[in-house]
Design a protein around this motif. Structure first.
Motif, PDB file in Angstrom:
ATOM      1  N   SER A 127      93.226  17.502  51.508  1.00  0.00           N
ATOM      2  CA  SER A 127      92.266  18.454  52.090  1.00  0.00           C
ATOM      3  C   SER A 127      92.841  19.857  52.028  1.00  0.00           C
ATOM      4  O   SER A 127      92.128  20.836  51.842  1.00  0.00           O
ATOM      5  N   ILE A 128      94.163  19.951  52.158  1.00  0.00           N
ATOM      6  CA  ILE A 128      94.828  21.262  52.158  1.00  0.00           C
ATOM      7  C   ILE A 128      94.684  21.928  50.783  1.00  0.00           C
ATOM      8  O   ILE A 128      94.399  23.110  50.677  1.00  0.00           O
ATOM      9  N   PRO A 178      87.329   9.288  66.505  1.00  0.00           N
ATOM     10  CA  PRO A 178      88.705   9.513  66.962  1.00  0.00           C
ATOM     11  C   PRO A 178      89.592   8.353  66.528  1.00  0.00           C
ATOM     12  O   PRO A 178      89.142   7.211  66.503  1.00  0.00           O
ATOM     13  N   GLY A 179      90.845   8.654  66.182  1.00  0.00           N
ATOM     14  CA  GLY A 179      91.758   7.600  65.700  1.00  0.00           C
ATOM     15  C   GLY A 179      92.471   6.862  66.817  1.00  0.00           C
ATOM     16  O   GLY A 179      92.853   5.707  66.671  1.00  0.00           O
ATOM     17  N   TYR A 230      93.467  16.556  68.992  1.00  0.00           N
ATOM     18  CA  TYR A 230      92.968  15.365  68.300  1.00  0.00           C
ATOM     19  C   TYR A 230      91.538  15.084  68.745  1.00  0.00           C
ATOM     20  O   TYR A 230      91.083  15.590  69.769  1.00  0.00           O
ATOM     21  N   SER A 231      90.836  14.270  67.943  1.00  0.00           N
ATOM     22  CA  SER A 231      89.436  13.972  68.261  1.00  0.00           C
ATOM     23  C   SER A 231      89.368  13.006  69.434  1.00  0.00           C
ATOM     24  O   SER A 231      90.202  12.111  69.551  1.00  0.00           O
ATOM     25  N   HIS A 260      93.846   5.665  61.382  1.00  0.00           N
ATOM     26  CA  HIS A 260      94.840   5.903  62.419  1.00  0.00           C
ATOM     27  C   HIS A 260      94.775   7.348  62.918  1.00  0.00           C
ATOM     28  O   HIS A 260      94.417   8.252  62.154  1.00  0.00           O
ATOM     29  N   GLY A 261      95.116   7.583  64.166  1.00  0.00           N
ATOM     30  CA  GLY A 261      95.128   8.941  64.699  1.00  0.00           C
ATOM     31  C   GLY A 261      95.999   9.856  63.838  1.00  0.00           C
ATOM     32  O   GLY A 261      97.103   9.465  63.465  1.00  0.00           O
ATOM     33  N   GLY A 262      95.473  11.028  63.481  1.00  0.00           N
ATOM     34  CA  GLY A 262      96.259  11.997  62.717  1.00  0.00           C
ATOM     35  C   GLY A 262      96.261  11.763  61.214  1.00  0.00           C
ATOM     36  O   GLY A 262      96.961  12.455  60.481  1.00  0.00           O
ATOM     37  N   CYS A 263      95.454  10.827  60.705  1.00  0.00           N
ATOM     38  CA  CYS A 263      95.504  10.547  59.260  1.00  0.00           C
ATOM     39  C   CYS A 263      94.691  11.564  58.456  1.00  0.00           C
ATOM     40  O   CYS A 263      94.720  11.546  57.235  1.00  0.00           O
ATOM     41  N   GLY A 264      93.935  12.445  59.147  1.00  0.00           N
ATOM     42  CA  GLY A 264      93.284  13.516  58.409  1.00  0.00           C
ATOM     43  C   GLY A 264      91.759  13.460  58.335  1.00  0.00           C
ATOM     44  O   GLY A 264      91.166  14.124  57.480  1.00  0.00           O
ATOM     45  N   LYS A 265      91.103  12.745  59.242  1.00  0.00           N
ATOM     46  CA  LYS A 265      89.644  12.593  59.186  1.00  0.00           C
ATOM     47  C   LYS A 265      88.938  13.936  59.425  1.00  0.00           C
ATOM     48  O   LYS A 265      88.111  14.379  58.617  1.00  0.00           O
ATOM     49  N   THR A 266      89.302  14.566  60.531  1.00  0.00           N
ATOM     50  CA  THR A 266      88.664  15.838  60.888  1.00  0.00           C
ATOM     51  C   THR A 266      88.908  16.892  59.813  1.00  0.00           C
ATOM     52  O   THR A 266      88.011  17.635  59.416  1.00  0.00           O
ATOM     53  N   THR A 267      90.139  16.930  59.288  1.00  0.00           N
ATOM     54  CA  THR A 267      90.493  17.920  58.267  1.00  0.00           C
ATOM     55  C   THR A 267      89.770  17.652  56.948  1.00  0.00           C
ATOM     56  O   THR A 267      89.391  18.580  56.229  1.00  0.00           O
TER      57      THR A 267
HETATM   58  N1  LIG Z   1      99.618  18.394  54.412  1.00  0.00           N
HETATM   59  C1  LIG Z   1      98.447  17.968  54.822  1.00  0.00           C
HETATM   60  N2  LIG Z   1      98.200  17.862  56.148  1.00  0.00           N
HETATM   61  C2  LIG Z   1      96.993  17.419  56.497  1.00  0.00           C
HETATM   62  C3  LIG Z   1      95.980  17.055  55.585  1.00  0.00           C
HETATM   63  N3  LIG Z   1      94.909  16.618  56.272  1.00  0.00           N
HETATM   64  C4  LIG Z   1      95.226  16.713  57.563  1.00  0.00           C
HETATM   65  N4  LIG Z   1      96.486  17.198  57.725  1.00  0.00           N
HETATM   66  C5  LIG Z   1      97.180  17.429  58.998  1.00  0.00           C
HETATM   67  O1  LIG Z   1      97.282  16.199  59.704  1.00  0.00           O
HETATM   68  C6  LIG Z   1      97.141  16.419  61.094  1.00  0.00           C
HETATM   69  C7  LIG Z   1      96.034  15.520  61.650  1.00  0.00           C
HETATM   70  O2  LIG Z   1      94.828  15.850  61.043  1.00  0.00           O
HETATM   71  P1  LIG Z   1      93.409  15.484  61.685  1.00  0.00           P
HETATM   72  O3  LIG Z   1      92.388  15.885  60.741  1.00  0.00           O
HETATM   73  O4  LIG Z   1      93.320  15.960  63.052  1.00  0.00           O
HETATM   74  O5  LIG Z   1      93.539  13.923  61.741  1.00  0.00           O
HETATM   75  P2  LIG Z   1      92.498  12.927  62.411  1.00  0.00           P
HETATM   76  O6  LIG Z   1      92.474  11.731  61.571  1.00  0.00           O
HETATM   77  O7  LIG Z   1      91.192  13.592  62.640  1.00  0.00           O
HETATM   78  O8  LIG Z   1      93.193  12.593  63.801  1.00  0.00           O
HETATM   79  P3  LIG Z   1      92.461  11.983  65.109  1.00  0.00           P
HETATM   80  O9  LIG Z   1      91.365  12.917  65.453  1.00  0.00           O
HETATM   81  O10 LIG Z   1      93.521  11.935  66.145  1.00  0.00           O
HETATM   82  O11 LIG Z   1      92.003  10.640  64.776  1.00  0.00           O
HETATM   83  C8  LIG Z   1      96.847  17.896  61.277  1.00  0.00           C
HETATM   84  O12 LIG Z   1      98.062  18.503  61.587  1.00  0.00           O
HETATM   85  C9  LIG Z   1      96.379  18.347  59.919  1.00  0.00           C
HETATM   86  O13 LIG Z   1      96.663  19.681  59.677  1.00  0.00           O
HETATM   87  C10 LIG Z   1      96.265  17.192  54.178  1.00  0.00           C
HETATM   88  O14 LIG Z   1      95.486  16.909  53.300  1.00  0.00           O
HETATM   89  N5  LIG Z   1      97.503  17.646  53.857  1.00  0.00           N
END
Ligand SMILES: Nc1nc2c(ncn2[C@@H]2O[C@H](COP(=O)(O)OP(=O)(O)OP(=O)(O)O)[C@@H](O)[C@H]2O)c(=O)[nH]1
Ligand SMILES: [Mg+2]
Length: 641
Positions: free
Chosen positions: A214-215, A82-83, A60-61, A17-24
């Motif tokens: 990831s953090i 991308p999510g 976002y991606s 899902h978008g924002g679930c943390g893939k890029t991070t």
């Molecule tokens: N607390 C916390 N926040 C995280 C973690 N990983 C990602 N985030 C946060 O989650 C948000 C989305 O992270 P992305 O890595 O952009 O998520 P994504 O899955 O790539 O999102 P899309 O590109 O939209 O698909 C950002 O604000 C990150 O800082 C984690 O392990 N811990």
């Protein structure tokens, strides 16, 4: 970056899902392997994977990016997808280049629609999958509950990676001998567990779950090790069938074959194609053949890509992923091979567009720039289409959703300097007649100079054909050589009906009488006489407006069917039927006017939380209800005024 052999490569897509943390997560992997020394943040626009200007702006991606990471001497080719659902085309591209997928699940949100779509995509592509729970550092996360939710949603094959008993149970189900040993109360050896787990993952029967932050750099190394141990080696990729049925094995000693799964428009290098080396070995300088365009392509500069960063490529073997710049003709979905072998692999299937917008340039004369800019952008994202509706004379952009279409128009401005605005879509209404008429069209101009005289009597009536013309003249009332001019006049008149200036269809015209003048009659005069007869004849034959009716097949989980049906009724829709769908959910079959469906993709997505999808095709034309027809005609009159 050095070259790797296929057994030391793993190709993996990150879905979720978008924002679930893939890029991070990829940031964390790069940090854990020393490629970067500080974790980039999407919010700060400094991640390796989200390097595109628009991605940084949006946070976002938007498109796939390749992020190779070396861990324990193995190269992990991660593809960050991308999510957002609008970018599903990117997921299909990534899936054509990998051997497994990680489905990321945000511990603070649990299973989301994007998680379900990632699972469905893995099923669609028969892709081994591993769940990765992310953001375990967040407050109030309940790992047990998230795992239970995953099991509940996706079945018993979901097991925590570190739960040996649960693993033993699902491994036992993968093999009769192991089943017997298991029910005999015997413990599995580590080797049996590993082999059983690997086999279960590859067949899709087992989907293990790992947890990460990831953090806080938790579980990242364990995840990479799990990828090394439980994702098939790139070299063991099953042979791929060409469109002619030939099988191409993933053999480094085989003939060179590469498949283009993604194209990027780089601001400096221009076009970059991402290639999956399917067979043989690729080197800078070698010449390959693109059979779609029947042209040779020189791999002038071959390199490895990590986000936007390029790394030297001494050579890339079967199973690896590499980038090539400046190929002249090659696009996503193309195959490159030796001319002699002329191999074509099946192209990537991109979803049909479900949402259309009409666009026009803000500045006059930019039409050409729009079209060339959009064609360039389509190379990067083949899941949107550009259409020109010759009847409404509108340029239409068709895609997967508003976000995608907005990004395309934003990129058009940003990269090609063309500013477009979206305008209301027009309907290609039609006009026809419901009764008959019998009229005369007389064109007479005989006041000095070359006179003009044409006189026709025509009967008009409804027809099943688009247009029928015949003549039943007698006594030479109209010379035969003027009959084609009469038909021509009628054919031209069909383009603009009297009600709303729309194309007139299903009309029969019979020329049965008339008169002529020896000197002043000519083809033009009779053509004009025919148009005069047409104008009168159509108006006197109870004309009406027709609108395009679309056939829809809407697939939704059962819970939403009530809302979807209610909404369809509000769109002057007719429900033709409902049937259960294989694999769950239901399909609604309906018909509705096109004019009521422009926002259907958007509304269906919000009604079903993006779990619904639909196909739509033109069915037929049907009379517009009187009260609506009056509005359309009035609007047309206003435009004409
Ligand atoms: N607390 C916390 N926040 C995280 C973690 N990983 C990602 N985030 C946060 O989650 C948000 C989305 O992270 P992305 O890595 O952009 O998520 P994504 O899955 O790539 O999102 P899309 O590109 O939209 O698909 C950002 O604000 C990150 O800082 C984690 O392990 N811990
Ligand atoms: Mg991302």
């Amino acid at each position: 970056m050095k070259g790797y052999t296929g057994d030391m490569i793993r190709n993996v897509a990150l879905l979720g899902h978008g924002g679930c943390g893939k890029t991070t997560l990829l940031e964390a992997a790069l940090l854990a392997t020393g490629v970067i020394n500080r974790l980039g943040r999407v919010e700060d626009g400094n991640t390796v994977s989200d390097y595109d200007k628009m991605e940084i702006e949006k946070g976002y991606s938007i498109s796939d990016s390749i992020v190779p990471v070396e861990y324990n001497k193995v190269k992990l080719n991660f593809i960050d997808t991308p999510g957002f659902f609008d970018f599903v085309g990117e997921v299909n591209s990534a899936m054509s280049a990998v051997d497994a997928a990680l489905i990321l699940v945000d511990a603070s949100s649990g299973v989301q629609v994007g998680t379900e779509k990632a699972w469905d995509s893995c099923k669609q592509f028969n892709m081994p999958r591993i769940f990765v729970i992310t953001k375990t550092d967040k407050e109030n996360v309940d790992l047990e509950a998230t795992i239970a939710e995953l099991k509940d949603k996706f079945g018993t094959s979901v097991v925590p990676f570190d739960d040996k008993d649960a693993i033993a149970e699902v491994v036992a189900e993968t093999d009769e001998e192991l089943m017997e040993k298991y029910f005999g109360g015997e413990e599995f050896t580590l080797e049996e567990l590993k082999t059983g787990l690997f086999g279960g993952i590859v067949s899709g029967d087992i989907a293990p779950v790992l947890a990460t932050s990831s953090i806080n750099d938790e579980g990242i190394k364990e995840l990479m090790q799990a990828v090394i141990d439980y994702v098939p080696k790139a070299s063991s990729h099953a042979p791929i069938k060409t469109v002619d049925g030939e099988e191409i094995a993933c053999d480094p000693a085989g003939k060179p074959v590469a498949f283009v799964f993604k194209t990027i428009a780089d601001p400096f290098l221009g076009k970059i194609n991402l290639l999956k080396v399917v067979s043989g070995e690729l080197h800078t300088g070698m010449e390959l053949y693109n059979s779609r365009v029947e042209k040779a392509e020189k791999l002038g500069s071959l390199f490895f890509l990590r986000g936007k960063n390029q790394g030297d490529c001494p050579g890339a073997v079967a199973g690896d992923i590499v980038a090539a710049a400046k190929l002249q003709f090659t696009q996503t979905g193309d195959t490159l091979s030796e001319k002699a072998s002329d191999i074509v692999l099946p192209p990537i299937e991109f979803p049909q567009p479900s949402l259309y917008i009409a666009v026009e340039p803000k500045n006059k004369g930019d039409d050409e720039k729009i079209s060339s800019g959009l064609h360039k952008l389509m190379e990067e994202d083949p899941s949107f289409v550009l259409e020109r509706n010759s009847e409404t004379r509108q340029t239409l952009l068709g895609g997967q959703g508003e976000i995608q279409l907005n990004i395309i128009t934003a990129k058009l401005k940003d990269k090609f300097g063309v500013d477009v605005q979206s305008v209301p879509q027009k309907i290609a209404y039609r006009e026809t007649i419901k009764a008959t008429s019998d009229v005369q069209g007389k064109h007479k101009k005989q006041s000095g100079g070359a006179g003009q005289y044409g006189d026709v009597h025509i009967r008009f009536s409804p027809s099943q054909e688009e247009f029928e013309f015949s003549e039943e003249l007698f006594g030479g009332s109209v010379p035969k050589n003027y009959v084609p001019a009469v038909e021509k006049g009628l054919l031209e008149s069909l383009n603009r009906g009297p009600l709303a200036g729309c194309k007139v269809v299903n009309v029969k015209a019979v020329l049965y009488d008339g008169s002529y003048h020896d000197v002043d009659s000519n083809e033009m005069a009779f053509k004009i006489a025919a148009t005069l007869a047409f104008k009168k004849g159509i108006v006197e034959a109870t004309p009406c407006l027709l609108e395009p009716i679309m056939h829809l097949e809407v697939s939704v989980p059962g819970d939403y069917m009530g809302d979807v049906m209610g909404d369809m009724n509000k769109r002057r829709g007719k429900i033709l039927g409902m049937e259960p769908k294989a694999g769950g959910g239901q399909k609604l079959v309906a018909e509705a006017p096109q004019s009521e469906l422009f926002d259907y993709a958007i509304v269906l997505r919000s009604m079903t939380q993006a779990r619904g999808s639909f196909t739509m095709t033109f069915e037929r034309y049907e009379e517009v209800p009187q009260h609506l027809a009056e509005k359309i005609i009035a609007a047309h009159k206003e435009d004409e005024a």
